[in-house]
Design a protein around this motif. Structure first.
Motif, PDB file in Angstrom:
ATOM      1  N   ALA A  80       0.838  -1.198   0.000  1.00 38.94           N
ATOM      2  CA  ALA A  80       0.000   0.000   0.000  1.00 38.94           C
ATOM      3  C   ALA A  80       0.878   1.256   0.000  1.00 38.94           C
ATOM      4  N   THR A 131      -1.359   4.079  -1.734  1.00 37.42           N
ATOM      5  CA  THR A 131      -2.766   3.932  -1.349  1.00 37.42           C
ATOM      6  C   THR A 131      -2.894   3.723   0.150  1.00 37.42           C
ATOM      7  N   THR A 132      -4.118   3.870   0.619  1.00 36.76           N
ATOM      8  CA  THR A 132      -4.378   3.662   2.048  1.00 36.76           C
ATOM      9  C   THR A 132      -4.434   2.179   2.388  1.00 36.76           C
ATOM     10  N   ARG A 155       1.751   9.763  -9.329  1.00 34.67           N
ATOM     11  CA  ARG A 155       0.978   8.635  -8.794  1.00 34.67           C
ATOM     12  C   ARG A 155       1.395   7.347  -9.487  1.00 34.67           C
ATOM     13  N   ASN A 189      -3.037   3.410  -7.822  1.00 30.97           N
ATOM     14  CA  ASN A 189      -3.579   4.597  -7.163  1.00 30.97           C
ATOM     15  C   ASN A 189      -4.105   5.591  -8.189  1.00 30.97           C
ATOM     16  N   HIS A 247     -10.535   4.076  -8.679  1.00 33.83           N
ATOM     17  CA  HIS A 247     -11.224   3.808  -7.413  1.00 33.83           C
ATOM     18  C   HIS A 247     -10.667   2.577  -6.710  1.00 33.83           C
ATOM     19  N   THR A 256      -5.673  -2.815  -4.333  1.00 32.79           N
ATOM     20  CA  THR A 256      -5.333  -1.563  -3.669  1.00 32.79           C
ATOM     21  C   THR A 256      -6.481  -0.581  -3.844  1.00 32.79           C
ATOM     22  N   THR A 257      -6.701   0.246  -2.833  1.00 31.53           N
ATOM     23  CA  THR A 257      -7.774   1.232  -2.875  1.00 31.53           C
ATOM     24  C   THR A 257      -7.580   2.233  -1.747  1.00 31.53           C
ATOM     25  N   ASN A 258      -8.230   3.379  -1.878  1.00 31.97           N
ATOM     26  CA  ASN A 258      -8.278   4.362  -0.795  1.00 31.97           C
ATOM     27  C   ASN A 258      -9.640   4.373  -0.113  1.00 31.97           C
ATOM     28  N   ASN A 259     -10.508   3.462  -0.535  1.00 30.33           N
ATOM     29  CA  ASN A 259     -11.881   3.391  -0.033  1.00 30.33           C
ATOM     30  C   ASN A 259     -11.946   2.365   1.101  1.00 30.33           C
ATOM     31  N   GLU A 260     -12.116   2.843   2.311  1.00 34.96           N
ATOM     32  CA  GLU A 260     -12.114   1.953   3.481  1.00 34.96           C
ATOM     33  C   GLU A 260     -13.280   0.965   3.450  1.00 34.96           C
TER      34      GLU A 260
END
Length: 366
Positions: free
Chosen positions: A45, A50-51, A173, A177, A180, A202-206
């Motif tokens: 990550a 990414t988160t 980036r 990343n 979505h 990988t994603t930034n959407n929890e």
């Protein structure tokens, strides 16, 4: 013989570290979703910017779980349309079908081999809900143009980054990343390859990340508590440990691939061979170096005679496969032209300089 890809030589560089990691694995007594997976997820990550990263069983499952995750969250519904490049590997299409969605094939750009934004715009309908942007052969798709199109039509962007580990967009980036969510494969031949199957999302959407964590592990929130109809698709603990070792070398290995590609591009001078387009940026990691030749079979016989192993990625496009008979009627001339003429040349971080010279000389004499 110049091998297309010498996996033994690639992985031999890591043997001492692999042995230490294997001993660590044995000593831990924890074999499924242990500290090794958690550590690699955090490292990957961070590498992608990414988160979240969620380790899964393989690249196909990574795409499928993203799509099923969005279905579970109500962002996608059965038979929604997903735009996908027609010249991708069939796994991209299988994932869409396995998630209960409908693939809509989009022609590629003949120069980059990535999805054609102009054709993409023409294929959008009221049922279109997502774009599967494949970074084919290691070159990033035109994300800015795809993003504009997605914003105008309220579409999800999902990256198939199975061949693009470490590719960097012009704004800094990385692959993984740029949309979505993104799917990666760690199949042994990838730029970041395991010693078996493996994949990641990988994603930034929890919310999506938590849903995929459940789906990969039987749909559970805790042991024997199942919220969703999930599957068993967990990144193997030992593969995660090996991947953590190899991740440290990935950017250096990608640089070697670019240097070899630049030598090919500068020195292969034969009008029978169409070279790939390369801008010189880090947006291409050259998972494959793909040329086009009119008489492919003759060309591949010639390289074999000169002890150079070449491969064809891929001989039959998805819409012509027997497994996808419902799409066999489609006419996609650019895709079919590409699949009838492409040949992949050897390229890897352990390729010897004299082998590069030899290959260039043999191709110039064709």
């Amino acid at each position: 013989m110049i091998k297309f890809l010498d996996l033994h030589k690639i992985n031999e560089r890591f043997h001492p570290e692999f042995q230490l990691k294997f001993q660590e694995f044995l000593d831990s007594g924890y074999y499924i979703l242990g500290q090794g997976v958690q550590t690699f997820e955090e490292e990957f990550a961070k590498f992608c910017g990414t988160t979240f990263a969620i380790g899964v069983g393989n690249g196909l499952d990574a795409i499928t779980l993203i799509l099923k995750g969005y279905v579970a969250l109500g962002k996608l519904q059965e038979q929604d349309e997903v735009l996908v490049p027609a010249n991708t590997y069939i796994a991209s299409v299988l994932a869409i079908l396995q998630a209960g969605l409908k693939p809509v094939f989009v022609e590629p750009d003949l120069e980059t081999y990535n999805i054609s934004v102009s054709d993409l715009e023409q294929k959008i309908s009221s049922k279109t809900k997502a774009i599967l942007a494949v970074h084919l052969y290691g070159q990033l798709a035109e994300i800015d143009a795809i993003q504009n199109c997605a914003n105008q039509n309220n579409l999800l962007i999902i990256e198939d980054a199975a061949q693009a580990h470490g590719a960097v967009y012009h704004d800094g980036r990385k692959a993984g990343n740029l949309g979505h969510a993104a799917a990666f494969s760690f199949y042994p031949s990838k730029n970041l390859g395991a010693l078996g199957d493996g994949g990641a999302v990988t994603t930034n959407n929890e919310e999506l990340a938590n849903t995929i964590k459940k789906l990969r592990n039987y749909g559970t929130t805790s042991k024997y508590v199942n919220e969703l109809v999930g599957c068993n698709s967990r990144l193997d603990e030992i593969q995660a440990l090996f991947l953590s070792v190899k991740l440290n070398r990935l950017e250096a290995d990608n640089d070697v691939r670019r240097k070899i590609a630049n030598r090919y591009l500068a020195n292969i001078k034969n009008n029978k061979i169409i070279l790939p387009l390369y801008t010189g940026l880090a947006s291409h990691v050259f998972h494959l170096f793909v040329v086009r030749v009119a008489q492919r079979d003759h060309f591949m016989s010639y390289t074999k005679k000169h002890l150079i192993e070449t491969l064809n990625h891929y001989p039959v496009p998805p819409h012509k496969q027997e497994a996808l008979i419902d799409f066999n009627h489609l006419k996609l001339p650019i895709t079919e032209q590409i699949h009838n003429t492409i040949v992949s040349l050897p390229i890897s971080p352990v390729m010897e300089s004299h082998d590069v010279d030899y290959l260039i000389n043999v191709l110039n004499a064709y």
